[in-house]
Design a protein around this motif. Structure first.
Motif: not given
Length: 295
Positions: A5-6, A11-14, A16-20
């Motif tokens: 994903l990274t 990194g930041p978007l990945s 965020a996606l995993i967090g959601l």
């Protein structure tokens, strides 16, 4: 997985996606199920009795089902009927999926997909109620059969489980067709031609070449159809008769008519356990893993 994903999204978007995804899994899947289990293990008490000597964990709510022969028979009938709905949907969907994937031209396949999707643009309740009108005692189906001279008097299609089975096959057919279609579409057509050139008939070709390749799609479709059928409420409520009640209707009655959320939670959790067991059985039967199904 995170590294993939990274590399693709950064990194930041990945993160965020995993967090959601984690928030959704915890808040919408794990915590509600844990709360349901907690409810199912406690008795239905008055607010003044909560926290008192009666407020203890037990299996009484689960024992209620096995002590009620009517509810137990409805439970097993629901499981059996859901398996039957799954098999009927598979029988109807497999030829359609194969035709769209390997026989039809791109325009024909697109037209078939459009015709399958159009009815699902309206609400499930309205689609189910349309079958109620079609299968009614004085509905268009009986009128057509009488006009063709195939029957002498109207048939009560809604007096048993027939209407429920027809309505569920219609309601969940897309959840069976699309996974099988995606699986068959990825099959190299040369394999089918080679089997035919070696003298295999169409039945043997499907049995030895196409179906083994489509196993992940078939397993996915069976799992989705069974779980939707076992958890359905609208279709059996509209198309069923008093003698063809679904287990979800009993659960609904416990929650919203009987006011016993604890008993309803126990019934719902038992149905969930059966659905999870069916998933494991299908995966073992088709010899596929979660990775195969996810594809």
């Amino acid at each position: 997985m995170f590294s993939q994903l990274t590399n693709r999204f950064g990194g930041p978007l990945s993160a965020a996606l995993i967090g959601l995804i984690a928030i959704w899994l915890i808040g919408m899947v794990i915590l509600p199920q844990l709360l349901m289990v907690d409810y199912s293990l406690k008795p239905n008490l008055l607010p003044s009795e909560e926290g008192g000597p009666k407020d203890q964990y037990s299996l009484v709510n689960y024992a209620t089902l096995f002590g009620n022969t009517i509810h137990l028979s409805i439970f097993f009938k629901t499981i059996w009927s859901s398996v039957l709905v799954t098999l009927l949907t598979l029988i109807v969907s497999y030829p359609l999926a194969f035709y769209m994937a390997k026989v039809a031209t791109p325009k024909q396949a697109a037209l078939c997909l459009l015709l399958l999707l159009i009815p699902f643009w309206i609400n499930e309740i309205l689609r189910t109620f349309s079958w109620y009108i079609i299968l009614a005692y004085k509905g268009p189906l009986n009128a057509l059969l009488l006009g063709l001279g195939l029957i002498d008097r109207p048939v009560r299609f809604l007096s048993g489980d027939g209407g429920v089975l027809i309505g569920m096959v219609y309601a969940y057919i897309l959840f069976m067709i699309f996974p099988i279609y995606n699986a068959i579409e990825s099959l190299d057509g040369n394999q089918v031609k080679a089997a035919r050139n070696l003298g295999a008939g169409w039945i043997r070709t499907h049995y030895r070449v196409i179906i083994p390749h489509a196993k992940p799609g078939i397993a996915t479709g069976c799992i989705m159809t069974f779980m939707l059928a076992a958890g359905s409420y609208a279709v059996p409520a509209l198309l069923g008769s008093p003698g063809s009640r679904w287990f979800t209707q009993i659960i609904y009655n416990w929650f919203f008519e009987g006011g016993d959320w604890n008993q309803g939670a126990a019934y719902a959790f038992l149905l969930l356990v059966i659905c999870i067991g069916f998933i494991g059985l299908v995966m073992k039967l088709f010899k596929v893993g979660l990775g195969d199904i996810a594809r």
